[in-house]
Design a protein around this motif. Structure first.
Motif, short mmCIF file in Angstrom:
data_model
loop_
_atom_site.label_atom_id
_atom_site.label_comp_id
_atom_site.label_asym_id
_atom_site.label_seq_id
_atom_site.Cartn_x
_atom_site.Cartn_y
_atom_site.Cartn_z
N ASP A 96 0.82 -1.21 0.00
CA ASP A 96 0.00 0.00 0.00
C ASP A 96 0.86 1.27 0.00
O ASP A 96 0.70 2.14 0.85
CB ASP A 96 -0.98 -0.03 1.19
CG ASP A 96 -1.97 -1.18 1.05
OD1 ASP A 96 -2.93 -1.03 0.31
OD2 ASP A 96 -1.74 -2.26 1.66
N HIS A 136 0.81 3.51 -2.40
CA HIS A 136 -0.07 4.58 -2.89
C HIS A 136 0.72 5.77 -3.45
O HIS A 136 0.40 6.93 -3.13
CB HIS A 136 -1.05 5.01 -1.79
CG HIS A 136 -2.10 3.98 -1.54
ND1 HIS A 136 -3.14 3.74 -2.41
CD2 HIS A 136 -2.26 3.06 -0.54
CE1 HIS A 136 -3.89 2.76 -1.96
NE2 HIS A 136 -3.37 2.30 -0.83
N ASP A 142 -1.39 -2.03 -4.44
CA ASP A 142 -1.69 -0.60 -4.30
C ASP A 142 -0.42 0.23 -4.38
O ASP A 142 -0.07 0.97 -3.46
CB ASP A 142 -2.48 -0.29 -3.02
CG ASP A 142 -3.98 -0.54 -3.19
OD1 ASP A 142 -4.38 -0.96 -4.28
OD2 ASP A 142 -4.73 -0.33 -2.23
N HIS A 149 -3.44 -9.27 -1.85
CA HIS A 149 -3.76 -7.88 -1.47
C HIS A 149 -4.69 -7.89 -0.26
O HIS A 149 -4.38 -7.28 0.76
CB HIS A 149 -4.37 -7.11 -2.65
CG HIS A 149 -4.55 -5.66 -2.32
ND1 HIS A 149 -3.51 -4.84 -1.96
CD2 HIS A 149 -5.66 -4.87 -2.26
CE1 HIS A 149 -3.95 -3.64 -1.69
NE2 HIS A 149 -5.26 -3.62 -1.87
N HIS A 167 -3.91 -4.17 2.14
CA HIS A 167 -5.26 -3.62 1.96
C HIS A 167 -5.89 -2.98 3.20
O HIS A 167 -6.48 -1.91 3.09
CB HIS A 167 -6.20 -4.68 1.39
CG HIS A 167 -7.51 -4.13 0.92
ND1 HIS A 167 -7.60 -3.00 0.13
CD2 HIS A 167 -8.80 -4.54 1.12
CE1 HIS A 167 -8.87 -2.75 -0.14
NE2 HIS A 167 -9.62 -3.66 0.45
N HIS A 225 -4.28 -1.73 5.69
CA HIS A 225 -3.34 -0.70 6.15
C HIS A 225 -3.05 -0.82 7.66
O HIS A 225 -2.59 0.15 8.27
CB HIS A 225 -3.83 0.71 5.83
CG HIS A 225 -3.91 1.01 4.35
ND1 HIS A 225 -3.76 2.27 3.83
CD2 HIS A 225 -4.11 0.21 3.28
CE1 HIS A 225 -3.89 2.24 2.52
NE2 HIS A 225 -4.11 0.99 2.16
#
Ligand SMILES: [Fe+2]
Length: 241
Positions: free
Chosen positions: A9, A11, A37, A126, A161, A163
């Motif tokens: 993640d 991002h 992600d 994920h 996913h 977090h």
């Protein structure tokens, strides 16, 4: 001993990823895993993807839900979710700014992966083994983890996913989430990652939180005139809504 760096993640938060890379001697790791992600919500998708591509075979990278939405746009398909305009803008900004090479790379990523280390089968997902959109937390009932363990060929599950960083052993199976490199939700904006060590068949997991220059993320968002809510999200380490 084998050592695996666990990331997820990101991002597109390259300043956070860079800070992790600078704090560690990356050569020491046998593998570097990313739970998906890579893209959306910060303005460095190319730098983020390049970082993993430069690791070549050492990296195991899978797709996350935000990456899938970016791919949808790249393929000219309609994006149904998210509905809110200020969220949609980040997906369209990402697809508009990804290099051709990185778009091709993103499209080539698998939904899940696996590796074998010293007879240890490790699955990379994920969300979870059975659902890429599943959110698993430390507080998720054990019955859910038992169900996953029962149907699993893997003795270690690496997931992202939610977090939320955690490591728990249920029915003999290790479930590990390294947390989010780029977008933590617990009010602590520091970046999160984990290191998995396999020492004579024993599994040891260490979780880390380290500071990174959040102001570089804010600068990137402002430069590209993206919604101010994202600056607040990164500065406070909190979810949007
Ligand atoms: Fe995510």
């Amino acid at each position: 001993m084998k050592e695996i760096l666990l990331l997820g993640d990101v991002h597109a938060n390259y300043p956070a990823l860079k800070a992790i890379g600078a704090s560690l001697q990356l050569d020491r790791f046998d593998r570097i895993i990313n739970t998906g992600d890579l893209t959306v919500y910060s303005t460095f998708p190319n730098e983020t993807i390049d970082w993993f591509r430069n690791l070549e075979d050492k990296a195991i990278v899978i797709l996350g839900n935000t990456d899938k939405r970016v791919i949808k746009i790249l393929k000219g398909k309609k994006l149904k979710k998210p509905k809110k305009k200020e969220k949609r803008v980040m997906y369209f900004w990402t697809s508009d700014n990804l290099s051709t090479e990185n778009s091709t790379y993103l499209k080539s990523l698998p939904k899940k992966s696996e590796l074998l280390i010293n007879d240890l089968r490790i699955g990379v997902f994920h969300g979870s083994l059975d659902d890429p959109n599943a959110q698993l937390f430390p507080s998720t009932p054990d019955s859910r983890f038992i169900e996953l363990a029962k149907n699993s060929p893997y003795s270690v599950h690496i997931m992202g996913h939610s977090h939320v960083p955690f490591h728990k052993v249920v029915a003999g199976v290790h479930f590990i989430n390294p947390g989010s490199v780029g977008r933590m939700f617990d009010g602590d904006p520091r970046t999160s990652f984990a290191i998995l060590k396999i020492i004579s068949g024993e599994i040891v997991v260490e979780h880390f939180r380290i500071p990174y220059p959040v102001e570089d993320v804010v600068k990137g968002l402002n430069k590209n005139r993206l919604p101010d809510i994202y600056c607040r999200m990164f500065l406070t380490g909190k979810k949007l809504n």
